[in-house]
Design an enzyme around this catalytic site. Sequence first.
Site, PDB file in Angstrom:
ATOM      1  N   ASP A 146       0.821  -1.200   0.000  1.00 45.45           N
ATOM      2  CA  ASP A 146       0.000   0.000   0.000  1.00 45.45           C
ATOM      3  C   ASP A 146       0.864   1.263   0.000  1.00 45.45           C
ATOM      4  O   ASP A 146       0.630   2.200   0.762  1.00 45.45           O
ATOM      5  CB  ASP A 146      -0.968  -0.009   1.202  1.00 45.45           C
ATOM      6  CG  ASP A 146      -2.025   1.093   1.098  1.00 45.45           C
ATOM      7  OD1 ASP A 146      -2.220   1.632  -0.010  1.00 45.45           O
ATOM      8  OD2 ASP A 146      -2.651   1.415   2.129  1.00 45.45           O
ATOM      9  N   HIS A 189      -3.257   1.082  11.763  1.00 45.41           N
ATOM     10  CA  HIS A 189      -2.939  -0.319  11.490  1.00 45.41           C
ATOM     11  C   HIS A 189      -1.438  -0.503  11.351  1.00 45.41           C
ATOM     12  O   HIS A 189      -0.711   0.465  11.108  1.00 45.41           O
ATOM     13  CB  HIS A 189      -3.624  -0.787  10.198  1.00 45.41           C
ATOM     14  CG  HIS A 189      -3.554   0.238   9.088  1.00 45.41           C
ATOM     15  ND1 HIS A 189      -4.589   1.099   8.811  1.00 45.41           N
ATOM     16  CD2 HIS A 189      -2.564   0.570   8.217  1.00 45.41           C
ATOM     17  CE1 HIS A 189      -4.258   1.903   7.811  1.00 45.41           C
ATOM     18  NE2 HIS A 189      -3.032   1.609   7.442  1.00 45.41           N
ATOM     19  N   GLN A 262      -3.057  -5.203   6.198  1.00 50.29           N
ATOM     20  CA  GLN A 262      -2.999  -4.095   7.160  1.00 50.29           C
ATOM     21  C   GLN A 262      -3.950  -4.407   8.307  1.00 50.29           C
ATOM     22  O   GLN A 262      -5.170  -4.424   8.106  1.00 50.29           O
ATOM     23  CB  GLN A 262      -3.383  -2.780   6.473  1.00 50.29           C
ATOM     24  CG  GLN A 262      -2.300  -2.268   5.524  1.00 50.29           C
ATOM     25  CD  GLN A 262      -2.818  -1.256   4.517  1.00 50.29           C
ATOM     26  OE1 GLN A 262      -3.790  -1.522   3.818  1.00 50.29           O
ATOM     27  NE2 GLN A 262      -2.166  -0.109   4.432  1.00 50.29           N
ATOM     28  N   ARG A 292       1.771  13.357   9.873  1.00 53.84           N
ATOM     29  CA  ARG A 292       0.496  13.242   9.158  1.00 53.84           C
ATOM     30  C   ARG A 292      -0.214  12.026   9.736  1.00 53.84           C
ATOM     31  O   ARG A 292       0.236  10.892   9.591  1.00 53.84           O
ATOM     32  CB  ARG A 292       0.741  13.056   7.666  1.00 53.84           C
ATOM     33  CG  ARG A 292      -0.514  12.732   6.847  1.00 53.84           C
ATOM     34  CD  ARG A 292      -0.091  12.221   5.480  1.00 53.84           C
ATOM     35  NE  ARG A 292      -1.184  11.872   4.607  1.00 53.84           N
ATOM     36  CZ  ARG A 292      -1.829  10.697   4.619  1.00 53.84           C
ATOM     37  NH1 ARG A 292      -1.545   9.755   5.500  1.00 53.84           N
ATOM     38  NH2 ARG A 292      -2.771  10.460   3.733  1.00 53.84           N
ATOM     39  N   ASP A 294      -2.541   9.313   9.787  1.00 56.95           N
ATOM     40  CA  ASP A 294      -3.217   8.598   8.701  1.00 56.95           C
ATOM     41  C   ASP A 294      -4.543   7.977   9.154  1.00 56.95           C
ATOM     42  O   ASP A 294      -4.617   7.372  10.221  1.00 56.95           O
ATOM     43  CB  ASP A 294      -2.286   7.482   8.202  1.00 56.95           C
ATOM     44  CG  ASP A 294      -2.864   6.725   7.018  1.00 56.95           C
ATOM     45  OD1 ASP A 294      -3.189   7.374   6.012  1.00 56.95           O
ATOM     46  OD2 ASP A 294      -3.002   5.488   7.107  1.00 56.95           O
ATOM     47  N   GLU A 336      -5.622  13.383   8.585  1.00 58.43           N
ATOM     48  CA  GLU A 336      -6.038  12.857   7.281  1.00 58.43           C
ATOM     49  C   GLU A 336      -7.373  12.163   7.476  1.00 58.43           C
ATOM     50  O   GLU A 336      -7.441  11.002   7.880  1.00 58.43           O
ATOM     51  CB  GLU A 336      -4.998  11.887   6.715  1.00 58.43           C
ATOM     52  CG  GLU A 336      -5.237  11.562   5.243  1.00 58.43           C
ATOM     53  CD  GLU A 336      -5.857  10.207   4.962  1.00 58.43           C
ATOM     54  OE1 GLU A 336      -6.326   9.979   3.838  1.00 58.43           O
ATOM     55  OE2 GLU A 336      -5.897   9.356   5.878  1.00 58.43           O
ATOM     56  N   HIS A 400      -1.243  11.740  -3.250  1.00 61.41           N
ATOM     57  CA  HIS A 400      -0.958  10.383  -3.740  1.00 61.41           C
ATOM     58  C   HIS A 400      -2.232   9.541  -3.830  1.00 61.41           C
ATOM     59  O   HIS A 400      -2.226   8.480  -4.425  1.00 61.41           O
ATOM     60  CB  HIS A 400       0.036   9.713  -2.806  1.00 61.41           C
ATOM     61  CG  HIS A 400      -0.576   9.418  -1.462  1.00 61.41           C
ATOM     62  ND1 HIS A 400      -0.897  10.410  -0.558  1.00 61.41           N
ATOM     63  CD2 HIS A 400      -0.977   8.260  -0.905  1.00 61.41           C
ATOM     64  CE1 HIS A 400      -1.456   9.859   0.494  1.00 61.41           C
ATOM     65  NE2 HIS A 400      -1.516   8.565   0.319  1.00 61.41           N
ATOM     66  N   ASP A 401      -3.320   9.989  -3.186  1.00 56.63           N
ATOM     67  CA  ASP A 401      -4.557   9.213  -3.179  1.00 56.63           C
ATOM     68  C   ASP A 401      -5.484   9.640  -4.311  1.00 56.63           C
ATOM     69  O   ASP A 401      -5.230  10.610  -5.022  1.00 56.63           O
ATOM     70  CB  ASP A 401      -5.275   9.378  -1.838  1.00 56.63           C
ATOM     71  CG  ASP A 401      -4.712   8.427  -0.773  1.00 56.63           C
ATOM     72  OD1 ASP A 401      -4.191   7.363  -1.150  1.00 56.63           O
ATOM     73  OD2 ASP A 401      -4.794   8.761   0.420  1.00 56.63           O
ATOM     74  N   ARG A 525      -3.991   4.093  -8.237  1.00 51.81           N
ATOM     75  CA  ARG A 525      -3.412   5.332  -7.723  1.00 51.81           C
ATOM     76  C   ARG A 525      -1.972   5.528  -8.202  1.00 51.81           C
ATOM     77  O   ARG A 525      -1.457   6.641  -8.190  1.00 51.81           O
ATOM     78  CB  ARG A 525      -3.474   5.359  -6.189  1.00 51.81           C
ATOM     79  CG  ARG A 525      -4.893   5.503  -5.668  1.00 51.81           C
ATOM     80  CD  ARG A 525      -4.956   5.419  -4.160  1.00 51.81           C
ATOM     81  NE  ARG A 525      -4.533   4.116  -3.668  1.00 51.81           N
ATOM     82  CZ  ARG A 525      -4.420   3.794  -2.373  1.00 51.81           C
ATOM     83  NH1 ARG A 525      -4.697   4.698  -1.456  1.00 51.81           N
ATOM     84  NH2 ARG A 525      -4.038   2.590  -2.006  1.00 51.81           N
TER      85      ARG A 525
HETATM   86  C1  OTU Z   1      -4.957   6.694   3.698  1.00 55.24           C
HETATM   87  O1  OTU Z   1      -6.080   6.952   2.860  1.00 55.24           O
HETATM   88  C2  OTU Z   1      -3.711   6.830   2.832  1.00 55.24           C
HETATM   89  O2  OTU Z   1      -3.609   8.134   2.357  1.00 55.24           O
HETATM   90  C3  OTU Z   1      -3.780   5.811   1.748  1.00 55.24           C
HETATM   91  O3  OTU Z   1      -2.724   5.959   0.810  1.00 55.24           O
HETATM   92  C4  OTU Z   1      -3.753   4.462   2.399  1.00 55.24           C
HETATM   93  O4  OTU Z   1      -3.989   3.493   1.422  1.00 55.24           O
HETATM   94  C5  OTU Z   1      -4.801   4.317   3.497  1.00 55.24           C
HETATM   95  O5  OTU Z   1      -4.934   5.446   4.333  1.00 55.24           O
HETATM   96  C6  OTU Z   1      -4.438   3.181   4.418  1.00 55.24           C
HETATM   97  O6  OTU Z   1      -3.313   3.493   5.185  1.00 55.24           O
HETATM   98  O7  OTU Z   1      -9.051   5.408   1.964  1.00 55.24           O
HETATM   99  O8  OTU Z   1      -8.328   6.064  -0.455  1.00 55.24           O
HETATM  100  O9  OTU Z   1     -10.910   8.793   5.698  1.00 55.24           O
HETATM  101  O10 OTU Z   1     -10.225   7.597   3.339  1.00 55.24           O
HETATM  102  O11 OTU Z   1      -7.327   7.256   5.285  1.00 55.24           O
HETATM  103  C7  OTU Z   1      -7.571   6.548   0.607  1.00 55.24           C
HETATM  104  C8  OTU Z   1      -9.611   8.421   5.509  1.00 55.24           C
HETATM  105  C9  OTU Z   1      -8.090   6.090   1.925  1.00 55.24           C
HETATM  106  C10 OTU Z   1      -9.428   7.371   4.422  1.00 55.24           C
HETATM  107  C11 OTU Z   1      -8.001   7.407   4.086  1.00 55.24           C
HETATM  108  C12 OTU Z   1      -7.370   6.447   3.176  1.00 55.24           C
END
Ligand code: OTU
Length: 649
Positions: A146, A189, A262, A292, A294, A336, A400-401, A525
Amino acid sequence: MIQDWHRTATETAWKRFGASLSSSFTSKKAAAAFEARFRAHGPRLIDAMYQLYGWQHDFYWHLEALLKVAADAAATRPADLVKLDESRDRNKIWLADNSQLGAIAYVDRFAGDLNGVAKKIPYLKELGVTYLHLMPLFAVPDGPNDGGYAVTSYRDVRSDLGSMTDLQGLARNLRKAGISLVVDFILNHTADNHAWAEAAKAGDPAFQDFFWMFDDRTIPNRYQPNLRAIFPDRGGDSFTWRTDVKGENGGKWVWTTFYTFQWDLNYRNPALLTAMCGEMLFLANQGIEVLRMDAVPFLWKELGTTCENRPEGHLVMQVYNAMAALAAPSLVFKSEAIVHPDDVAKWVTPEECQISYNPLIMALTWDAVATGKALMLRDALTNRWRLPVGTSWVNYLRCHDDIGWGFANEDAVRLGIEPEAHRTFLNAWYTNRFSGSTARGLPFQENEETGDCRICGMLASLSGLEAALEGENDSEIETAIRRVVSLHGFILFMGGLPLIYLGDEIGMLNDYDFADDPDHAMDQRWLHRPRYDWARNASAKTSRTSPEARVFTGLKALVAIRKENAGLAGPDLDVVPLPHDGVVAFRRGSGVEARLVIVSFARDAVAVPASLAAAALGAAGLRDLVTQEVIAGPIITIPSAGIACLAAV
Ligand code: OTU
């Protein structure tokens, strides 16, 4: 609310544990400073801990263990960081100053390894960066991880990126260059091969209790109906059956909100929170200035609920925050939470996370790009902008998301927009399934049944540059470049900390090669996580006419405007209504420093009456800091996808 008994409890705790806590320190001065911080922040720490675990017979034992973690971390905090702590005022969000500029990058994709990042400091300074978020750089399992969000050890750097010593050195070098190092604290996690997970697999009940583990489906089946599938591609179940975990039925069900590797941490167990506070403060003491946080919405699970944004999760965050205040006072948390805007805002307080991604404004910016209308964006800036004093948004266009359309349905309905139909349109627009769309993106986690998805793509590709270049259409190329620059101007002038996704500043396009990498192919992504193109970067500086040069030059000019204009400092903004649906206008600063920013999403040029703009600034005449021209005549013309930053003359 802190009440008298919290203060009394703080005094009692100090009487009981003070001597043991003080024994962590070799210097009397440091011990006294810790005691003072304990008196200041102990009441709120004890309050949150008591609400979470006060009913447990061993509550005071856990409280003492937690405080010992804080004292040990404070006692071993390096001298340069103690100095940094003393120099920063906890009550001021210095990160929202107009001198500040954020950037994000993957260590390997941007610069090979940590030492490579150090070599890029001159470039970061050239761009004006003061806040550098390096994507997860900790030890991970082999194979899919991930993008580093499955952490094997919070105390070890991924070996191909360098070592913890390299990270400390980089943090120090960045700080010398005026850049704060930001890394992720992945607190919901761990990877399934973290030492705690390994101990749990071996059957150690203390470590099985660090996670959510069940012998059969009885309890998971009671939780499951209320849970959201975050990555629906994996089948919609939030639990994973693991035969490698010792259990009476030949394995255990493990709670896995994200990918199956995870494992969600169990914050109902105070020993887990204490252990994680130790990891958090370890990172702070390496010289990391911002963490940050997460996936914070998922920290607390409660049967019969969605297990997101629980009040107890907020208490957990308050514990982390108070622990930082005790042991690493200058540390800042960034939230986040990519959820309903009401819930996003709740994580942003001085006692939880001081700064937060602004996913609503991010998504609505792309809504405005697709529709050519800024109605929802303007509405959100008017009604959903304000945050408590001492906090600020982090404004971004891409990260990055994926992009999810997380606006509030009730807001859309109020504006006469049918939310689900609108999301369907936006998804079609950004995946090039809508006739006339100039955006080039890919769907992420598409639900075959409902067609629902989220969007991947680089900023320039989503903004029309990729399609315009393919079509060799000069005027569309021109507009797309202007859009890439103006969108950046929007976040630079908006209020709060702007965050640039490195690569976007030179207009990098989608990276379709991700599909050839077996570890990345299943996660779209990676389309917008390309290797940084240093050849393109060089061309951005040498060529005058290439798209990258025009993006880079335009962007740098806007960064300079941000830094030169005190009115653009701080988190506040006032929306100024203008009679055109395609623009959003807001005032920043006051008095002679006041600036009026107008961003256009319209398909055609927009004529703004100069008298309205002048009235908004209380000015007789106006100058546009972007074009550097004095406004002559009754009309300000903003080109399609253009931006203006007006000052009184
Ligand atoms: C985050 O995002 C990270 O930015 C992702 O890159 C990770 O894959 C994920 O956590 C797991 O660690 O669903 O589509 O409300 O939406 O934490 C991104 C928050 C995600 C989630 C967000 C998550």
